[in-house]
Structures are given as C-alpha cells and as structure tokens.
Design a protein around this motif. Structure first.
Motif, PDB file in Angstrom:
ATOM      1  N   ASN A  32      -9.072  -1.929   8.720  1.00  0.00           N
ATOM      2  CA  ASN A  32      -9.425  -3.042   9.605  1.00  0.00           C
ATOM      3  C   ASN A  32      -8.558  -4.250   9.249  1.00  0.00           C
ATOM      4  O   ASN A  32      -7.833  -4.241   8.253  1.00  0.00           O
ATOM      5  N   LYS A  33      -8.625  -5.285  10.045  1.00  0.00           N
ATOM      6  CA  LYS A  33      -7.706  -6.425   9.887  1.00  0.00           C
ATOM      7  C   LYS A  33      -7.793  -7.078   8.510  1.00  0.00           C
ATOM      8  O   LYS A  33      -6.778  -7.396   7.900  1.00  0.00           O
ATOM      9  N   ALA A  34      -8.998  -7.270   8.028  1.00  0.00           N
ATOM     10  CA  ALA A  34      -9.177  -7.922   6.728  1.00  0.00           C
ATOM     11  C   ALA A  34      -8.587  -7.076   5.608  1.00  0.00           C
ATOM     12  O   ALA A  34      -7.909  -7.581   4.715  1.00  0.00           O
ATOM     13  N   GLU A  35      -8.827  -5.761   5.664  1.00  0.00           N
ATOM     14  CA  GLU A  35      -8.298  -4.853   4.644  1.00  0.00           C
ATOM     15  C   GLU A  35      -6.774  -4.787   4.734  1.00  0.00           C
ATOM     16  O   GLU A  35      -6.077  -4.727   3.725  1.00  0.00           O
ATOM     17  N   GLU A  36      -6.273  -4.800   5.961  1.00  0.00           N
ATOM     18  CA  GLU A  36      -4.840  -4.695   6.192  1.00  0.00           C
ATOM     19  C   GLU A  36      -4.086  -5.843   5.516  1.00  0.00           C
ATOM     20  O   GLU A  36      -3.038  -5.657   4.922  1.00  0.00           O
ATOM     21  N   LEU A  37      -4.651  -7.034   5.593  1.00  0.00           N
ATOM     22  CA  LEU A  37      -4.003  -8.207   5.031  1.00  0.00           C
ATOM     23  C   LEU A  37      -3.953  -8.180   3.506  1.00  0.00           C
ATOM     24  O   LEU A  37      -3.062  -8.749   2.898  1.00  0.00           O
ATOM     25  N   SER A  38      -4.923  -7.514   2.891  1.00  0.00           N
ATOM     26  CA  SER A  38      -5.015  -7.540   1.434  1.00  0.00           C
ATOM     27  C   SER A  38      -4.553  -6.236   0.790  1.00  0.00           C
ATOM     28  O   SER A  38      -4.667  -6.065  -0.410  1.00  0.00           O
ATOM     29  N   THR A  39      -4.034  -5.306   1.593  1.00  0.00           N
ATOM     30  CA  THR A  39      -3.647  -4.001   1.068  1.00  0.00           C
ATOM     31  C   THR A  39      -2.159  -3.776   1.265  1.00  0.00           C
ATOM     32  O   THR A  39      -1.640  -3.965   2.358  1.00  0.00           O
ATOM     33  N   THR A  40      -1.501  -3.387   0.200  1.00  0.00           N
ATOM     34  CA  THR A  40      -0.061  -3.147   0.260  1.00  0.00           C
ATOM     35  C   THR A  40       0.217  -1.649   0.306  1.00  0.00           C
ATOM     36  O   THR A  40      -0.475  -0.866  -0.323  1.00  0.00           O
ATOM     37  N   CYS A  41       1.243  -1.285   1.041  1.00  0.00           N
ATOM     38  CA  CYS A  41       1.698   0.104   1.103  1.00  0.00           C
ATOM     39  C   CYS A  41       2.025   0.611  -0.304  1.00  0.00           C
ATOM     40  O   CYS A  41       2.541  -0.135  -1.136  1.00  0.00           O
ATOM     41  N   ASP A  42       1.704   1.902  -0.560  1.00  0.00           N
ATOM     42  CA  ASP A  42       1.996   2.482  -1.869  1.00  0.00           C
ATOM     43  C   ASP A  42       3.496   2.727  -2.085  1.00  0.00           C
ATOM     44  O   ASP A  42       3.933   3.000  -3.192  1.00  0.00           O
ATOM     45  N   TYR A  43       4.286   2.622  -1.034  1.00  0.00           N
ATOM     46  CA  TYR A  43       5.695   3.004  -1.124  1.00  0.00           C
ATOM     47  C   TYR A  43       6.670   1.855  -0.877  1.00  0.00           C
ATOM     48  O   TYR A  43       7.869   2.004  -1.074  1.00  0.00           O
ATOM     49  N   CYS A  44       6.167   0.735  -0.397  1.00  0.00           N
ATOM     50  CA  CYS A  44       7.033  -0.414  -0.141  1.00  0.00           C
ATOM     51  C   CYS A  44       6.177  -1.678  -0.155  1.00  0.00           C
ATOM     52  O   CYS A  44       4.958  -1.595  -0.236  1.00  0.00           O
ATOM     53  N   PRO A  45       6.784  -2.851  -0.090  1.00  0.00           N
ATOM     54  CA  PRO A  45       6.005  -4.098  -0.201  1.00  0.00           C
ATOM     55  C   PRO A  45       5.290  -4.521   1.081  1.00  0.00           C
ATOM     56  O   PRO A  45       4.641  -5.553   1.113  1.00  0.00           O
ATOM     57  N   GLN A  46       5.405  -3.748   2.116  1.00  0.00           N
ATOM     58  CA  GLN A  46       4.769  -4.124   3.377  1.00  0.00           C
ATOM     59  C   GLN A  46       3.252  -3.939   3.335  1.00  0.00           C
ATOM     60  O   GLN A  46       2.719  -3.197   2.519  1.00  0.00           O
ATOM     61  N   ALA A  47       2.563  -4.578   4.278  1.00  0.00           N
ATOM     62  CA  ALA A  47       1.115  -4.399   4.397  1.00  0.00           C
ATOM     63  C   ALA A  47       0.814  -2.978   4.863  1.00  0.00           C
ATOM     64  O   ALA A  47       1.490  -2.442   5.745  1.00  0.00           O
ATOM     65  N   ALA A  48      -0.191  -2.387   4.251  1.00  0.00           N
ATOM     66  CA  ALA A  48      -0.594  -1.038   4.640  1.00  0.00           C
ATOM     67  C   ALA A  48      -1.395  -1.084   5.933  1.00  0.00           C
ATOM     68  O   ALA A  48      -2.155  -2.021   6.186  1.00  0.00           O
ATOM     69  N   ILE A  49      -1.228  -0.066   6.755  1.00  0.00           N
ATOM     70  CA  ILE A  49      -1.971   0.040   8.006  1.00  0.00           C
ATOM     71  C   ILE A  49      -2.917   1.235   7.953  1.00  0.00           C
ATOM     72  O   ILE A  49      -3.982   1.223   8.528  1.00  0.00           O
ATOM     73  N   TYR A  50      -2.524   2.270   7.206  1.00  0.00           N
ATOM     74  CA  TYR A  50      -3.300   3.503   7.155  1.00  0.00           C
ATOM     75  C   TYR A  50      -3.773   3.819   5.741  1.00  0.00           C
ATOM     76  O   TYR A  50      -3.096   3.496   4.770  1.00  0.00           O
ATOM     77  N   VAL A  51      -4.918   4.463   5.675  1.00  0.00           N
ATOM     78  CA  VAL A  51      -5.386   5.046   4.423  1.00  0.00           C
ATOM     79  C   VAL A  51      -5.456   6.548   4.645  1.00  0.00           C
ATOM     80  O   VAL A  51      -6.088   7.016   5.592  1.00  0.00           O
ATOM     81  N   VAL A  52      -4.770   7.288   3.795  1.00  0.00           N
ATOM     82  CA  VAL A  52      -4.766   8.742   3.884  1.00  0.00           C
ATOM     83  C   VAL A  52      -5.506   9.282   2.681  1.00  0.00           C
ATOM     84  O   VAL A  52      -5.245   8.887   1.546  1.00  0.00           O
ATOM     85  N   SER A  53      -6.439  10.191   2.919  1.00  0.00           N
ATOM     86  CA  SER A  53      -7.205  10.754   1.811  1.00  0.00           C
ATOM     87  C   SER A  53      -7.602  12.187   2.147  1.00  0.00           C
ATOM     88  O   SER A  53      -7.377  12.668   3.252  1.00  0.00           O
ATOM     89  N   ASN A  54      -8.209  12.830   1.165  1.00  0.00           N
ATOM     90  CA  ASN A  54      -8.680  14.192   1.394  1.00  0.00           C
ATOM     91  C   ASN A  54     -10.201  14.223   1.578  1.00  0.00           C
ATOM     92  O   ASN A  54     -10.817  15.264   1.488  1.00  0.00           O
ATOM     93  N   MET A  55     -10.775  13.071   1.794  1.00  0.00           N
ATOM     94  CA  MET A  55     -12.218  13.013   2.017  1.00  0.00           C
ATOM     95  C   MET A  55     -12.538  12.276   3.306  1.00  0.00           C
ATOM     96  O   MET A  55     -11.777  11.433   3.767  1.00  0.00           O
ATOM     97  N   GLN A  56     -13.729  12.574   3.845  1.00  0.00           N
ATOM     98  CA  GLN A  56     -14.128  11.997   5.122  1.00  0.00           C
ATOM     99  C   GLN A  56     -14.287  10.471   5.038  1.00  0.00           C
ATOM    100  O   GLN A  56     -13.863   9.755   5.905  1.00  0.00           O
TER     101      GLN A  56
END
Ligand SMILES: [Zn+2]
Length: 63
Positions: free
Chosen positions: A34-58
């Motif tokens: 969501n927007k709030a999380e997006e602003l405070s979360t950084t991509c694991d691979y670069c310095p950009q803001a993360a948009i997606y969370v990928v996981s193996n759980m629901q």
C-alpha cells in the motif's frame, strides 16, 4: 515451511519471483504494497522504493 519474503520494485519483481521459487521450491505469491508501506520500503536489489512483496506464504508478515 521456511518463510521467504522479498521486496522489489517494478524492475526487480521477476528476479524476486525467481529467487523465492528457487529458495523454497514453492509457488511464489506476489502482493502490492500500500502507499504508506511503499514509501518506507526499499527494493532488495536497488535503492528504489519497493512496489511488490514476493513471498511463499499467503499472508507474509510485513512490519
Ligand atoms: Zn529494484
């Protein structure tokens, strides 16, 4: 099962999907931040803001 969670921007979401699949041998789940999380979360691979969370759980624990 071990929980693997990766955060990724638009560019790196497929890399995150590949890695979760490789590490867990399970089908990955992709969720958008969501927007709030997006602003405070950084991509694991670069310095950009993360948009997606990928996981193996629901419902990955995001804190
Ligand atoms: Zn990235």
């Amino acid at each position: 099962m071990e929980t693997v969670t990766k955060k990724a921007c638009e560019t790196h979401v497929y890399r995150a999907l590949d890695e979760v699949t490789a590490e867990t041998a399970a089908f990955p789940i992709m969720e958008t931040l969501n927007k709030a999380e997006e602003l405070s979360t950084t991509c694991d691979y670069c310095p950009q803001a993360a948009i997606y969370v990928v996981s193996n759980m629901q419902s990955p624990p995001i804190s």
